[in-house]
Design an enzyme around this catalytic site. Structure first.
Site, PDB file in Angstrom:
ATOM      1  CG  ASP A   1      -1.856   1.157   1.213  1.00  0.00           C
ATOM      2  OD1 ASP A   1      -1.442   2.290   0.890  1.00  0.00           O
ATOM      3  OD2 ASP A   1      -3.048   0.945   1.488  1.00  0.00           O
ATOM      4  CG  HIS A   2       1.445   4.285  -3.192  1.00  0.00           C
ATOM      5  ND1 HIS A   2       0.198   3.955  -3.647  1.00  0.00           N
ATOM      6  CD2 HIS A   2       1.529   5.629  -3.310  1.00  0.00           C
ATOM      7  CE1 HIS A   2      -0.434   5.051  -4.018  1.00  0.00           C
ATOM      8  NE2 HIS A   2       0.351   6.088  -3.825  1.00  0.00           N
TER       9      HIS A   2
ATOM     10  CG  HIS B   1      -4.261   4.386  -0.593  1.00  0.00           C
ATOM     11  ND1 HIS B   1      -3.315   3.395  -0.634  1.00  0.00           N
ATOM     12  CD2 HIS B   1      -4.547   4.669  -1.891  1.00  0.00           C
ATOM     13  CE1 HIS B   1      -3.036   3.103  -1.896  1.00  0.00           C
ATOM     14  NE2 HIS B   1      -3.780   3.860  -2.679  1.00  0.00           N
TER      15      HIS B   1
END
Ligand SMILES: NC(=O)C1=CN([C@@H]2O[C@H](COP(=O)(O)OP(=O)(O)OC[C@H]3O[C@@H](n4cnc5c(N)ncnc54)[C@H](OP(=O)(O)O)[C@@H]3O)[C@@H](O)[C@H]2O)C=CC1
Ligand SMILES: O=C1O[C@H](COP(=O)(O)O)[C@@H](O)[C@H](O)[C@H]1O
Length: 494
Positions: free
Chosen positions: A175-176, A238
């Site tokens: 999950d950047h 996110h």
């Protein structure tokens, strides 16, 4: 430092070129990757090693200061044309893998990065095992990209497929947002500052506001986005990940096992709203055409690859409640969308009102701690103070800190940090399956209610902060969005 063979599936794709090669180069420049590493890039295109090296060099060109150094880096990259559905190709991959493992003395350590559409994840993982590319001699880690399923059922199926070949502690689900500097900073803010840690609870915090606003539209991703929408594209992953960092209890230690345990508990404590609560507390919207900032923006339905009658939401907003004792009854408001007024990713922690002894003429501001994630990075704290002058008047004071550009220029990219964590075997900034399970259970409920079309899909003009209903939602809870860009007011001639 890291002896490793990295195999990238989807080596010719956008993610590999824009994010992975530059991140690997930065890891090389900082000494994390030295001589003992090699990369195998695979995809169907019939590229040669020379062509692949050129692509790698092109993708790192803006970072390169020394051409020779960049060429040495690129020489570690090997390409193998490979269709992931074709079992025979894995034999060639195994041979190349063994050869490069020996040549670069990688101690049998292997990382597999699946930079491809999720429909291929199961096939790749099972072939890696059945064709003995994984052999258990060194560490073997699998990095996978989002989206991880499109519902709880599809996520479970995907997880079952992966689990046949890799154990949970070998799987790194990216999950950047968890690689972003200021998201990682939440740990520092919360757990190193006595004043915040002691008041990080329902007795002192009135509400928390998470805004992930984007000014871009769907660009060239209409085909994907129209089947996803803001809720699955941004909230399921996110926003809920960030919420878990804000809501969780203090972990025993700063180690992945303890951190994950607390994050999982926080996510599992989010109240699953009833059908009525979904209707009341969640808002969806879709952008419509508008002239803004001297530009004309088309409606979402007129974007390329989007169904002209699409009911996909490009904006989602709502209130979550975390019943974990620490935060019972404290709303966690969120909003995210495409074509909003400006790119602005920030979190506002709004503290409770202080009883005033100063009479009705003196307006006291609620204290607000803001965490700026993008485009600037830093914190601010809003407080009250005496205005300069002979009379006693209360005024708003903002303590504001932003990282300076020189530091930011050197700070690692999200993917760089996350790949670095994988090489260290640190899963703290990755999503555990139990977190996914909890977040999909929640999102499925909202999707279920929205899909029955009994909830309005509000229009909002491109360039605004979403439909009015999102503002009304906070009013219902006797508060307002702490951040509203000036342009939003201008747009409404207010
Ligand atoms: N791009 C981004 O910024 C982000 C992407 N992601 C996720 O990352 C993943 C990859 O995205 P992205 O790079 O944009 O996608 P692209 O469509 O640009 O790349 C897909 C890659 O898969 C390869 N490929 C497709 N089919 C096969 C096959 N049968 N066998 C072997 N290779 C195949 C393609 O190469 P070829 O045609 O040569 O076979 C290409 O290298 C997706 O899951 C996406 O959701 C997540 C966040 C951001
Ligand atoms: O995962 C995604 O994130 C981007 C936004 O990421 P950011 O780092 O630029 O804030 C979003 O545009 C995209 O739709 C989504 O898939």
């Amino acid at each position: 430092m890291s002896k490793v063979l990295i195999t990238i599936f989807g080596a010719t794709g956008d993610l590999a070129k824009r994010k992975l090669y530059p991140s690997l180069y930065r890891l090389y420049k900082s000494g994390v990757l030295e001589e003992d590493f090699a990369v195998i890039g695979t995809a169907r295109r019939p590229w040669t090693k020379e062509m692949y090296e050129d692509v790698v060099l092109e993708s790192i060109s803006s970072l390169v200061e020394n051409e020779e150094d960049a060429k040495t880096f690129a020489s570690h990259f090997y390409y193998q044309a490979h269709d992931v559905n074709d079992s025979e190709h894995y034999e060639t991959l195994r041979e190349l893998s063994n050869e490069l493992g020996e040549k670069y003395d990688t101690d049998h350590n292997k990382v597999f990065f699946l930079a491809m559409a999720p429909e291929f994840f199961g096939t790749i993982a099972s072939h890696l095992k059945s064709e003995h590319i994984t052999d258990g001699k060194g560490y073997e880690r699998l990095i996978i990209e989002k989206p991880f399923g499109t519902s709880l059922a599809t996520a479970e199926k995907l997880n079952d497929d992966l689990s046949k070949a890799f154990s949970e502690d070998q799987i790194y689900r990216i999950d950047h947002y968890l690689g972003k500097e200021m998201i990682q900073n939440i740990f520092a803010i919360r757990f190193t500052n006595f004043v915040f840690e002691k008041i990080w609870n329902r007795d002192f915090i009135d509400n928390i506001q998470i805004t992930f606003a984007e000014s871009i539209g769907v660009e060239d991703r209409g085909g994907y986005y129209d089947h996803s929408g803001a809720l699955k594209d941004m909230v399921q992953n996110h926003i809920l990940q960030v919420l878990s960092l804000l809501a969780m209890d203090k972990p025993k230690t700063y180690h992945s096992k303890d951190i994950l345990a607390e994050k999982i508990k926080a996510l599992q404590s989010i109240k699953i709203p009833s059908t009525e609560e979904v209707k009341e507390d969640f808002v969806r919207g879709q952008y419509v055409e508008n002239d803004f900032n001297g530009q004309h923006f088309v409606s979402y339905r007129d974007e390329s690859q989007v169904d002209p009658e699409s009911t996909t939401e490009t904006f989602a907003s709502g209130a979550f409640f975390v019943n974990n004792g620490r935060f019972n009854d404290v709303p966690f408001f969120f909003r995210t969308g495409k074509r909003m007024t400006e790119k602005g990713t920030r979190i506002n922690i709004v503290f409770k009102k202080e009883d005033s002894i100063f009479g009705p003429d003196q307006k006291l501001q609620q204290n607000v701690l803001t965490i700026y994630i993008q485009p600037t990075e830093g914190f601010s704290f809003l407080m009250n103070g005496k205005e300069v002058g002979k009379d006693f008047n209360i005024g708003e004071i903002k303590l504001d800190f932003r990282h300076d550009a020189a530091i930011l220029g050197n700070s690692p990219e999200a993917y760089e940090k996350l790949i670095y964590d994988v090489l260290k075997g640190d899963g703290s900034n990755f999503t555990h399956w139990d977190e996914l399970k909890a977040s999909w259970t929640l999102i499925d409920k909202i999707v279920d209610v929205w899909s029955k079309n009994e909830v309005p899909l509000y229009d909002y003009k491109a360039g605004t902060m979403g439909p009015k209903a999102s503002f009304d939602l906070l009013e219902k809870y006797d508060t307002e969005w702490n951040w509203t860009p000036d342009e939003w007011y201008k747009e409404r001639n207010l």
